[in-house]
Design a protein around this motif. Structure first.
Motif, PDB file in Angstrom:
ATOM      1  N   TRP A 184      -2.647  -5.615 -35.786  1.00 27.33           N
ATOM      2  CA  TRP A 184      -4.002  -5.332 -35.286  1.00 27.33           C
ATOM      3  C   TRP A 184      -4.076  -5.610 -33.789  1.00 27.33           C
ATOM      4  O   TRP A 184      -4.625  -4.816 -33.012  1.00 27.33           O
ATOM      5  CB  TRP A 184      -5.018  -6.192 -36.044  1.00 27.33           C
ATOM      6  CG  TRP A 184      -6.423  -5.706 -35.963  1.00 27.33           C
ATOM      7  CD1 TRP A 184      -7.086  -4.906 -36.861  1.00 27.33           C
ATOM      8  CD2 TRP A 184      -7.384  -6.001 -34.931  1.00 27.33           C
ATOM      9  NE1 TRP A 184      -8.380  -4.686 -36.437  1.00 27.33           N
ATOM     10  CE2 TRP A 184      -8.590  -5.328 -35.266  1.00 27.33           C
ATOM     11  CE3 TRP A 184      -7.341  -6.747 -33.763  1.00 27.33           C
ATOM     12  CZ2 TRP A 184      -9.724  -5.405 -34.472  1.00 27.33           C
ATOM     13  CZ3 TRP A 184      -8.476  -6.822 -32.948  1.00 27.33           C
ATOM     14  CH2 TRP A 184      -9.656  -6.148 -33.323  1.00 27.33           C
ATOM     15  N   HIS A 187      -2.377  -2.983 -31.649  1.00 27.80           N
ATOM     16  CA  HIS A 187      -3.243  -1.817 -31.457  1.00 27.80           C
ATOM     17  C   HIS A 187      -4.261  -2.067 -30.342  1.00 27.80           C
ATOM     18  O   HIS A 187      -4.510  -1.193 -29.509  1.00 27.80           O
ATOM     19  CB  HIS A 187      -3.988  -1.480 -32.754  1.00 27.80           C
ATOM     20  CG  HIS A 187      -3.171  -0.740 -33.760  1.00 27.80           C
ATOM     21  ND1 HIS A 187      -2.427  -1.375 -34.718  1.00 27.80           N
ATOM     22  CD2 HIS A 187      -2.989   0.594 -33.968  1.00 27.80           C
ATOM     23  CE1 HIS A 187      -1.816  -0.471 -35.469  1.00 27.80           C
ATOM     24  NE2 HIS A 187      -2.138   0.718 -35.030  1.00 27.80           N
ATOM     25  N   ARG A 270      -8.239   3.883 -32.526  1.00 26.53           N
ATOM     26  CA  ARG A 270      -7.011   3.177 -32.149  1.00 26.53           C
ATOM     27  C   ARG A 270      -5.847   3.381 -33.112  1.00 26.53           C
ATOM     28  O   ARG A 270      -4.695   3.079 -32.760  1.00 26.53           O
ATOM     29  CB  ARG A 270      -7.276   1.666 -32.092  1.00 26.53           C
ATOM     30  CG  ARG A 270      -8.250   1.218 -31.040  1.00 26.53           C
ATOM     31  CD  ARG A 270      -8.433  -0.291 -31.149  1.00 26.53           C
ATOM     32  NE  ARG A 270      -9.312  -0.810 -30.103  1.00 26.53           N
ATOM     33  CZ  ARG A 270      -9.649  -2.087 -29.973  1.00 26.53           C
ATOM     34  NH1 ARG A 270      -9.169  -2.972 -30.849  1.00 26.53           N
ATOM     35  NH2 ARG A 270     -10.444  -2.478 -29.006  1.00 26.53           N
ATOM     36  N   TYR A 271      -6.106   3.849 -34.323  1.00 32.85           N
ATOM     37  CA  TYR A 271      -5.108   3.691 -35.381  1.00 32.85           C
ATOM     38  C   TYR A 271      -4.390   4.972 -35.773  1.00 32.85           C
ATOM     39  O   TYR A 271      -3.305   4.925 -36.355  1.00 32.85           O
ATOM     40  CB  TYR A 271      -5.772   3.057 -36.613  1.00 32.85           C
ATOM     41  CG  TYR A 271      -6.346   1.711 -36.287  1.00 32.85           C
ATOM     42  CD1 TYR A 271      -5.564   0.567 -36.361  1.00 32.85           C
ATOM     43  CD2 TYR A 271      -7.659   1.582 -35.829  1.00 32.85           C
ATOM     44  CE1 TYR A 271      -6.070  -0.662 -36.008  1.00 32.85           C
ATOM     45  CE2 TYR A 271      -8.173   0.352 -35.472  1.00 32.85           C
ATOM     46  CZ  TYR A 271      -7.375  -0.769 -35.563  1.00 32.85           C
ATOM     47  OH  TYR A 271      -7.871  -1.993 -35.188  1.00 32.85           O
ATOM     48  N   ARG A 274      -0.652   5.533 -34.363  1.00 33.64           N
ATOM     49  CA  ARG A 274      -0.073   4.282 -33.870  1.00 33.64           C
ATOM     50  C   ARG A 274       0.222   3.282 -34.983  1.00 33.64           C
ATOM     51  O   ARG A 274       1.165   2.481 -34.865  1.00 33.64           O
ATOM     52  CB  ARG A 274      -1.010   3.681 -32.825  1.00 33.64           C
ATOM     53  CG  ARG A 274      -1.174   4.601 -31.625  1.00 33.64           C
ATOM     54  CD  ARG A 274      -2.229   4.154 -30.643  1.00 33.64           C
ATOM     55  NE  ARG A 274      -2.227   5.027 -29.475  1.00 33.64           N
ATOM     56  CZ  ARG A 274      -2.726   4.682 -28.298  1.00 33.64           C
ATOM     57  NH1 ARG A 274      -3.291   3.496 -28.135  1.00 33.64           N
ATOM     58  NH2 ARG A 274      -2.680   5.533 -27.289  1.00 33.64           N
ATOM     59  N   LEU A 275      -0.558   3.331 -36.064  1.00 34.95           N
ATOM     60  CA  LEU A 275      -0.293   2.438 -37.190  1.00 34.95           C
ATOM     61  C   LEU A 275       1.121   2.671 -37.729  1.00 34.95           C
ATOM     62  O   LEU A 275       1.812   1.721 -38.124  1.00 34.95           O
ATOM     63  CB  LEU A 275      -1.333   2.670 -38.290  1.00 34.95           C
ATOM     64  CG  LEU A 275      -1.350   1.689 -39.456  1.00 34.95           C
ATOM     65  CD1 LEU A 275      -1.728   0.294 -38.987  1.00 34.95           C
ATOM     66  CD2 LEU A 275      -2.335   2.150 -40.524  1.00 34.95           C
ATOM     67  N   ILE A 372      -3.057   5.937 -41.167  1.00 33.74           N
ATOM     68  CA  ILE A 372      -4.424   5.724 -41.623  1.00 33.74           C
ATOM     69  C   ILE A 372      -4.892   6.993 -42.323  1.00 33.74           C
ATOM     70  O   ILE A 372      -4.510   8.110 -41.933  1.00 33.74           O
ATOM     71  CB  ILE A 372      -5.344   5.333 -40.443  1.00 33.74           C
ATOM     72  CG1 ILE A 372      -6.652   4.721 -40.960  1.00 33.74           C
ATOM     73  CG2 ILE A 372      -5.595   6.520 -39.513  1.00 33.74           C
ATOM     74  CD1 ILE A 372      -7.456   4.005 -39.883  1.00 33.74           C
ATOM     75  N   SER A 562     -12.178   9.298 -38.570  1.00 32.59           N
ATOM     76  CA  SER A 562     -11.030   9.292 -37.667  1.00 32.59           C
ATOM     77  C   SER A 562     -11.305  10.259 -36.527  1.00 32.59           C
ATOM     78  O   SER A 562     -12.270  11.008 -36.539  1.00 32.59           O
ATOM     79  CB  SER A 562      -9.770   9.684 -38.424  1.00 32.59           C
ATOM     80  OG  SER A 562      -8.622   9.569 -37.616  1.00 32.59           O
ATOM     81  N   SER A 568     -11.251   2.651 -37.848  1.00 32.64           N
ATOM     82  CA  SER A 568     -10.926   1.229 -37.907  1.00 32.64           C
ATOM     83  C   SER A 568     -10.118   0.917 -39.150  1.00 32.64           C
ATOM     84  O   SER A 568     -10.149   1.649 -40.143  1.00 32.64           O
ATOM     85  CB  SER A 568     -12.214   0.392 -37.908  1.00 32.64           C
ATOM     86  OG  SER A 568     -11.925  -0.993 -37.924  1.00 32.64           O
ATOM     87  N   SER A 569      -9.375  -0.168 -39.075  1.00 36.96           N
ATOM     88  CA  SER A 569      -8.669  -0.709 -40.238  1.00 36.96           C
ATOM     89  C   SER A 569      -8.728  -2.222 -40.115  1.00 36.96           C
ATOM     90  O   SER A 569      -8.809  -2.759 -39.006  1.00 36.96           O
ATOM     91  CB  SER A 569      -7.213  -0.235 -40.268  1.00 36.96           C
ATOM     92  OG  SER A 569      -6.567  -0.660 -41.449  1.00 36.96           O
ATOM     93  N   ILE A 574      -3.798  -3.755 -43.280  1.00 32.75           N
ATOM     94  CA  ILE A 574      -2.585  -3.554 -42.492  1.00 32.75           C
ATOM     95  C   ILE A 574      -1.466  -4.446 -43.019  1.00 32.75           C
ATOM     96  O   ILE A 574      -0.306  -4.020 -43.129  1.00 32.75           O
ATOM     97  CB  ILE A 574      -2.859  -3.834 -41.000  1.00 32.75           C
ATOM     98  CG1 ILE A 574      -3.834  -2.785 -40.428  1.00 32.75           C
ATOM     99  CG2 ILE A 574      -1.565  -3.847 -40.206  1.00 32.75           C
ATOM    100  CD1 ILE A 574      -4.284  -3.068 -39.012  1.00 32.75           C
TER     101      ILE A 574
END
Length: 595
Positions: A184, A187, A270-271, A274-275, A372, A562, A568-569, A574
């Motif tokens: 997290w 990110h 953000r995710y 990139r996650l 995500i 998204s 968000s996550s 995660i």
């Protein structure tokens, strides 16, 4: 002393109920009913059982639970009558220290919300990281959710209650999602880099080979090196490539590839992408810390471009790896007239080296990707993880109905050739037809009447079609039916029809063996295996052309939105995705060693 799962599973009923007291605000029956399903295999299993208990309850019991919660910064806080748990949570978010203006704003929001919904506003104020939302974030969320419909907002309140319970349960058991917290935070750090025009607004936009994009690549290199990768470099199209070498005893070891993209849409979350880079980086870091090697090489790639935001081509990063990078793309220009070739030269990339990036599929075991979800399904089901069955195939059209513009007051209804009504009828048919299939979707994303006027029957109406399904035959049947209906509508209404196919992408079904590996990994966490298709495209689609692939989805918060700042996550979800990938790597290592 923190509780343990063994203690909870072994405790007599009354004692076990006491252990879980305070999870649900003044509402012990949910945890108590869940205890009937002991033994729990993990805290994730316990959480899921409690969500199932509440989901099966009738609306009156659900509303009673919601109404058992205090208002944020409300009368109970002022009177100091909150439960210890609520006091801690509201205090951590700074609600006990509101300015007069903030307090007045929250009081008004509480009044408006209660008037509309009949229950208090529920928000997990400790947030996705568990460290607390800011007062501004709380107020913004409060105002945004006032626009929801009552049934949806009731479900959103329950989802926030489950998040509150998750955090309280972690407190009781003295556990923290250490890996999830690190991912997290990575990110959050990477999101500091954003393109001009967006950075000044506090928005995230990272498009191909801009200064922000190159800063992201440099940051990923540093993170990979710090995690213990053996080789890290930026390749000729800007991909960030990290390799963790196999055990030296593994003669002729092949490579497992994973990764996702780090470019973003404009005003992004953000995710997305990139996650799928940071989760495997966390896995490598833990392997390196333990001094452990696998019987295969592990290659993690931060793909430089997937979104198609700066140039009129997407999947540049992954297309280069399968040998399908087209030299003609180098001459495309962005909105400022900068060609891709010029952008690459400015970034210090050598276009003559792009051809050498092509991987030999024979050297690879396959490709896996964590992503995500980018949709509401897992969020609505209160499931943290889902296994992808296929990435949908799609086809797109640009179309136009051509009728007859005429006076809106003098043209009788039975003598009109209304192009907009033809498009509207087709839009409704899209809903009807797609709903007949499992997992098909159909969208008319653009609907325009050129030079339309209030008192003129529309003579032209331009529209787009986006048709998707988990496999190509299903997509093609959907497409055939939609095109046939469009022609029928045109003939019946006496209008012309022009259609141009603008894109066609084949579906990418998950490889059965790799999908099963993800399923076993999810099951090992004590979670049910839920399977779903991906409606969005991913780098895995490209890699599917040359090697087996399979994906794992992670639940998104805020209804799974998204391509949006609300994407968000939370750290717990995660953490589970990292644990799932670790289990997949362990199982693969065992299988290869046994072969």
């Amino acid at each position: 002393m923190p509780l343990t799962l063994d203690q909870l599973n072994a405790a007599p009923p009354a004692e076990a109920e006491q252990m879980l007291d305070g999870l649900f605000e003044h509402t012990p029956w949910i945890a108590n009913e869940a205890l009937a399903q002991r033994p729990f295999r993990s805290l994730a299993h316990l959480k899921h059982v409690m969500t199932e208990v509440l989901a099966k309850a009738d609306v009156d019991r659900q509303l009673a639970l919601i109404r058992a919660h205090p208002e944020l910064a409300g009368k109970a806080m002022v009177a100091n009558t909150l439960t210890a748990e609520s006091t801690h949570e509201q205090g951590k978010a700074g609600l006990t220290e509101c300015t007069p203006d903030e307090f007045a704003r929250i009081l008004q929001l509480n009044a408006d919300y209660n008037a509309k919904f009949g229950f208090p506003f529920i928000l997990a104020v400790r947030g996705p990281r568990g460290t607390g939302l800011s007062k501004a974030e709380i107020i913004d969320t409060f105002a945004r959710r006032l626009a929801h419909q009552p049934a949806f907002e009731r479900a959103e309140a329950l989802r926030n209650i489950h998040r509150i319970v998750e955090i309280r349960l972690a407190d009781k058991f003295g556990v923290a999602p250490a890996l999830g917290n690190d991912v997290w935070d990575w990110h959050a750090d990477l999101a500091q880099h954003s393109d001009p025009g967006f950075a000044e607004q506090g928005q995230l936009a990272v498009t191909y080979l801009t200064d922000a994009h190159r800063a992201c690549a440099a940051s990923l290199v540093q993170t990979m090196q710090g995690a213990g990768f053996d080789d890290v470099h930026i390749d000729a199209v800007g991909n960030v490539v990290g390799r963790y070498h196999a055990d030296r005893a593994a003669q002729g070891a092949k490579t497992l590839m994973t990764g996702s993209h780090f470019d973003t849409v404009r005003n992004a979350g953000r995710y997305d992408g990139r996650l799928g880079i940071f989760v495997p980086i966390a896995c490598v870091r833990e392997l390196a810390r333990a001094g452990r090697r696998l019987p295969f090489h592990f290659e993690v790639i931060g793909f430089a471009e997937e979104e198609g935001q700066r140039y009129k081509t997407s999947f540049l990063g992954s297309e280069a790896l399968i040998g399908e990078f087209q030299s003609a793309w180098l001459d495309q220009s962005d909105a400022d007239g900068v060609t891709m070739r010029q952008a690459m030269a400015h970034a210090g990339l050598r276009v003559e080296d792009i051809a050498s990036l092509q991987r030999n599929p024979a050297d690879y075991l396959g490709f896996i990707e964590v992503h995500i979800e980018q949709g509401p399904v897992l969020n609505e089901l209160n499931l943290p993880l889902g296994v992808v069955t296929s990435i949908n195939g799609s086809v797109r059209y640009a179309g136009e109905f051509i009728g007859q513009a005429s006076h809106a007051g003098t043209t009788p209804m039975n003598r009109r050739h209304d192009a907009a009504c033809a498009a509207a009828e087709l839009a409704l048919y899209l809903e009807e037809r797609a709903a007949q299939d499992a997992d098909s979707v159909a969208t008319m994303g653009i609907l325009q009447v050129p030079r339309g006027s209030t008192n003129v029957v529309p003579g032209r109406c331009a529209f787009t079609l986006d048709l998707r399904a988990p496999n190509d035959p299903q997509r093609d049947r959907l497409t055939a039916d939609v095109l046939a209906r469009a022609q029928q509508i045109a003939e019946r209404r006496g209008v012309g029809l022009a259609l141009e196919e603008t894109m066609r992408v084949s579906a990418a079904p998950s490889d059965p063996a790799w999908q099963q590996r993800w399923e076993r990994a999810v099951e090992s966490l004590g979670l049910p295996v839920f399977r779903l298709p991906s409606g969005a495209g991913h780098d895995a689609m490209t890699m599917h052309k040359v090697m087996p692939q399979a994906m794992l989805f992670v639940r998104g918060e805020n209804s799974g939105i998204s391509h949006n700042p609300l994407e968000s996550s939370n750290a717990e979800d995660i953490e589970l995705s990292v644990r799932a990938m670790q289990r997949l790597l362990d199982d693969l290592a065992r299988d290869l060693q046994a072969a």
